[in-house]
Design an enzyme around this catalytic site. Sequence first.
Site, PDB file in Angstrom:
ATOM      1  N   LYS A  31       0.945   3.919  -3.078  1.00 30.77           N
ATOM      2  CA  LYS A  31       0.563   5.318  -2.891  1.00 30.77           C
ATOM      3  C   LYS A  31       1.721   6.264  -3.210  1.00 30.77           C
ATOM      4  CE  LYS A  31      -3.784   5.034  -1.650  1.00 30.77           C
ATOM      5  NZ  LYS A  31      -4.841   5.475  -2.589  1.00 30.77           N
ATOM      6  N   TYR A  82       0.839  -1.202   0.000  1.00 30.98           N
ATOM      7  CA  TYR A  82       0.000   0.000   0.000  1.00 30.98           C
ATOM      8  C   TYR A  82       0.873   1.250   0.000  1.00 30.98           C
ATOM      9  CZ  TYR A  82      -3.869   3.109   1.346  1.00 30.98           C
ATOM     10  OH  TYR A  82      -4.807   4.115   1.383  1.00 30.98           O
TER      11      TYR A  82
END
Length: 270
Positions: A164, A160
């Site tokens: 991002k 993640y």
Amino acid sequence: MADASLAGQVALVTGASTGIGRQLAHALADRGAAVAGLARGAERLTAAVDEIAGATGRPVLAVAADVTDAAAVDAAVARVVEQLGPVDLLVNNAGLVDAAEVPVWAADREQWWAVVASHIRGPQLLIGAVVPAMVRRGRGRVVNLASGMGARAVPEYSAYSVGKTGLIRLTEALAASLLGTGVHAFNVAPGLVRTEMTDSMPKWEGHTAWTPPERVVELVCAIAAGELDDWSGRFLRAGADTPDTVGRVVLEEGARQLRLRPHGPDDPVA
């Protein structure tokens, strides 16, 4: 009651069946936009869209597609344009999270890559399908849902975090490419909003200081209305930034963008 502040605009929101995406789709429709919601699960998406249409009375379209599938994305965007018109606002919200809080070497390799792809390949495909028409028309805005986890390493959520970070840099590259076209791109970090995803993350068990989703809505709607175009290519954080406060900021070179921190005044690479 629905208003008309975004009347005439067409918005495409990915990950619109639940969580922040659903909140944004509803808010944009409530402000007068025609909204297309995109998500993988057709049944839940249709239920969400039907509820939004009933509550707002606006044209709302459900389009089931996997954002990492190029053919599905192209077909979805073509359907949106055919039924609602050219897209004025693209919100890349869809994305996965690591299945377990483990270090990189212990993660399931396929799931790890699926998370990264959802945050980078998905937005890149949507940008490729939507932005050329924006450039031809000389107007449009892209909002990528970023995260503070993209600005620092988070070892227990490495996929993640990596995804991002890539998304933030993708926005910066996109915004730089769009200079002078009338099209703008933004990173909006929602803060920690309580959703199915955040509830599933052991990291946030017992957390109470949630960001109200209304703070995300106000930033995205201000962007859609053209109030924050000076922030194109920059990082906005819901709950800390508001349209009023950031509208008064004079931005310096590199502010709210990913940059190396120099080790001192003579650092040759910073």
